[in-house]
Motif scaffolding. Structure first.
Motif, PDB file in Angstrom:
ATOM      1  N   ASN A 243      -6.799  -1.687  -9.198  1.00  0.00           N
ATOM      2  CA  ASN A 243      -7.775  -2.502 -10.007  1.00  0.00           C
ATOM      3  C   ASN A 243      -8.602  -3.495  -9.270  1.00  0.00           C
ATOM      4  O   ASN A 243      -9.829  -3.388  -9.777  1.00  0.00           O
ATOM      5  CB  ASN A 243      -6.821  -2.929 -11.061  1.00  0.00           C
ATOM      6  CG  ASN A 243      -6.176  -2.116 -12.161  1.00  0.00           C
ATOM      7  OD1 ASN A 243      -6.602  -1.068 -12.137  1.00  0.00           O
ATOM      8  ND2 ASN A 243      -5.158  -2.628 -13.018  1.00  0.00           N
ATOM      9  N   GLU A 244      -8.083  -4.075  -8.391  1.00  0.00           N
ATOM     10  CA  GLU A 244      -9.009  -4.913  -7.554  1.00  0.00           C
ATOM     11  C   GLU A 244     -10.221  -4.187  -6.973  1.00  0.00           C
ATOM     12  O   GLU A 244     -11.377  -4.760  -6.780  1.00  0.00           O
ATOM     13  CB  GLU A 244      -8.180  -5.841  -6.785  1.00  0.00           C
ATOM     14  CG  GLU A 244      -7.284  -6.948  -7.252  1.00  0.00           C
ATOM     15  CD  GLU A 244      -8.293  -8.135  -7.677  1.00  0.00           C
ATOM     16  OE1 GLU A 244      -9.541  -8.288  -7.192  1.00  0.00           O
ATOM     17  OE2 GLU A 244      -7.820  -8.679  -8.613  1.00  0.00           O
ATOM     18  N   MET A 245      -9.704  -3.019  -6.389  1.00  0.00           N
ATOM     19  CA  MET A 245     -10.645  -2.027  -5.554  1.00  0.00           C
ATOM     20  C   MET A 245     -11.835  -1.774  -6.511  1.00  0.00           C
ATOM     21  O   MET A 245     -13.049  -1.675  -6.085  1.00  0.00           O
ATOM     22  CB  MET A 245      -9.914  -0.903  -4.827  1.00  0.00           C
ATOM     23  CG  MET A 245      -9.210  -1.402  -3.623  1.00  0.00           C
ATOM     24  SD  MET A 245      -8.232  -0.009  -2.843  1.00  0.00           S
ATOM     25  CE  MET A 245      -7.390  -0.855  -1.660  1.00  0.00           C
ATOM     26  N   GLU A 246     -11.150  -1.087  -7.575  1.00  0.00           N
ATOM     27  CA  GLU A 246     -12.324  -0.727  -8.698  1.00  0.00           C
ATOM     28  C   GLU A 246     -13.092  -1.683  -9.161  1.00  0.00           C
ATOM     29  O   GLU A 246     -14.410  -1.352  -9.424  1.00  0.00           O
ATOM     30  CB  GLU A 246     -11.609   0.128  -9.832  1.00  0.00           C
ATOM     31  CG  GLU A 246     -10.760   1.462  -9.196  1.00  0.00           C
ATOM     32  CD  GLU A 246     -11.733   2.305  -8.675  1.00  0.00           C
ATOM     33  OE1 GLU A 246     -12.957   2.595  -9.095  1.00  0.00           O
ATOM     34  OE2 GLU A 246     -11.242   3.106  -7.962  1.00  0.00           O
ATOM     35  N   ALA A 247     -12.540  -3.089  -9.300  1.00  0.00           N
ATOM     36  CA  ALA A 247     -13.466  -4.218  -9.777  1.00  0.00           C
ATOM     37  C   ALA A 247     -14.461  -4.309  -8.861  1.00  0.00           C
ATOM     38  O   ALA A 247     -15.637  -4.779  -9.304  1.00  0.00           O
ATOM     39  CB  ALA A 247     -12.533  -5.264 -10.193  1.00  0.00           C
ATOM     40  N   ALA A 248     -14.306  -4.173  -7.551  1.00  0.00           N
ATOM     41  CA  ALA A 248     -15.283  -4.349  -6.688  1.00  0.00           C
ATOM     42  C   ALA A 248     -16.131  -3.126  -6.383  1.00  0.00           C
ATOM     43  O   ALA A 248     -17.177  -3.171  -5.416  1.00  0.00           O
ATOM     44  CB  ALA A 248     -14.679  -4.366  -5.302  1.00  0.00           C
ATOM     45  N   GLY A 249     -15.835  -2.184  -7.291  1.00  0.00           N
ATOM     46  CA  GLY A 249     -16.903  -0.917  -7.258  1.00  0.00           C
ATOM     47  C   GLY A 249     -16.463   0.053  -6.169  1.00  0.00           C
ATOM     48  O   GLY A 249     -17.290   0.850  -5.717  1.00  0.00           O
ATOM     49  N   PHE A 250     -15.266   0.319  -5.723  1.00  0.00           N
ATOM     50  CA  PHE A 250     -14.807   1.368  -4.867  1.00  0.00           C
ATOM     51  C   PHE A 250     -15.179   2.721  -5.142  1.00  0.00           C
ATOM     52  O   PHE A 250     -16.066   3.431  -4.500  1.00  0.00           O
ATOM     53  CB  PHE A 250     -13.202   1.218  -4.672  1.00  0.00           C
ATOM     54  CG  PHE A 250     -12.816   2.296  -3.529  1.00  0.00           C
ATOM     55  CD1 PHE A 250     -12.867   1.842  -2.287  1.00  0.00           C
ATOM     56  CD2 PHE A 250     -12.166   3.424  -3.970  1.00  0.00           C
ATOM     57  CE1 PHE A 250     -12.253   2.618  -1.330  1.00  0.00           C
ATOM     58  CE2 PHE A 250     -11.548   4.189  -2.914  1.00  0.00           C
ATOM     59  CZ  PHE A 250     -11.863   3.759  -1.408  1.00  0.00           C
ATOM     60  N   SER A 251     -14.677   3.223  -6.407  1.00  0.00           N
ATOM     61  CA  SER A 251     -15.144   4.480  -6.685  1.00  0.00           C
ATOM     62  C   SER A 251     -16.623   4.885  -6.657  1.00  0.00           C
ATOM     63  O   SER A 251     -17.232   5.954  -6.169  1.00  0.00           O
ATOM     64  CB  SER A 251     -14.382   5.198  -7.814  1.00  0.00           C
ATOM     65  OG  SER A 251     -12.953   5.207  -7.400  1.00  0.00           O
TER      66      SER A 251
END
Length: 262
Positions: A243-251
């Motif tokens: 969730n932290e990675m996705e919040a940073a725009g990973f995908s």
């Protein structure tokens, strides 16, 4: 089966190294041609049985497969140099030249007597360790020739035949994708160091983890989310990290990078 590679740079050299370790051809049946001798000497150091030369016309004599691995701006001059010495359509021309379309290749090598059998290919540099993902688009090649080229690239990784319209997108996924994967690995190693691991230990942990994840998907055929669910427990650390990675725009960043490369 005799194979000639014209161009001994990063990609041509990687193909030669991979094939020399494969079961498709013996090193003594591989010839690499390059203008400079430095890269040829490196190949000789890797495997003395690989034949090397600076003469393209000499290199293609008796070859069954001719792999063009030159820079795009050199392609025309190479074609002019060798086309009268080609034995078409017996010899198969495989081009790994970035951006060189089938139409351009056919125009360069077609003669009044014969149309060339061409396969446009896009491997990646993991071919050097026989782990390439290679895209193939054949033109004017009989099924036996297509099967032969596919067998060659399957001996140094995996291959997929695609319509030429998908070649650029496939290049973003498979060729540029190598660099994208490396960037994730680099970032994960840096994270490991920040969390207390020595750099070499962090590198081992991340590299083997990424390799294992890829092997797991290849062996199972599962969608990534199925494997993600297996290690994502309610309230656990994996979902917090994701969730932290996705919040940073990973995908979104990965998709944007791929589309930009295309």
């Amino acid at each position: 089966m005799k194979i000639t590679i014209i161009g001994g740079g990063n990609m041509g050299g990687a193909i030669a190294r991979g094939l020399a370790q494969s079961t498709f051809v013996i090193p003594d049946d591989i010839t690499v041609s390059n203008r400079g001798k430095e890269k040829l000497d490196l190949l000789k150091t890797f495997n003395p049985s690989i034949h090397t030369t600076t003469d393209n016309k000499e290199a293609i004599k008796n070859a069954d497969i001719i792999i063009l691995a030159v820079k795009p701006w050199v392609l025309d001059s190479v074609a002019i140099d060798i086309r009268k010495a080609l034995d078409l359509p017996r010899q198969i021309i495989v081009s790994v030249v970035a951006g060189a379309t089938i139409e351009r290749l056919a125009g360069l090598f077609a003669s009044a007597d014969a149309l060339p059998a061409i396969v446009r290919a896009m491997p990646n540099t993991a071919i050097a360790v026989r782990q390439s993902m290679t895209l193939l688009t054949p033109y004017n090649a009989v099924p036996e020739q297509v099967d032969c080229i596919r067998e060659m690239f399957d001996s140094v990784g995996k291959s997929l035949i695609v319509d030429e319209s998908l070649m650029t997108a496939g290049t973003a996924l498979c060729s540029c994708g190598t660099a994208f994967a490396m960037r994730y690995i680099r970032a994960a190693i840096e994270g490991g160091i920040e969390m207390g691991f020595y750099p070499k230990d962090a590198a081992l942990l991340v590299e083997q983890t990424v390799k294992g994840a890829a092997e797991l998907l290849l062996a199972s055929g599962n969608h990534p989310e199925i494997e993600i669910d297996k290690v994502t427990t309610p309230g656990g650390i994996t979902i917090k990290g994701l969730n932290e990675m996705e919040a940073a725009g990973f995908s979104a960043a990965v998709i944007r990078g791929l589309k930009a490369s295309k």
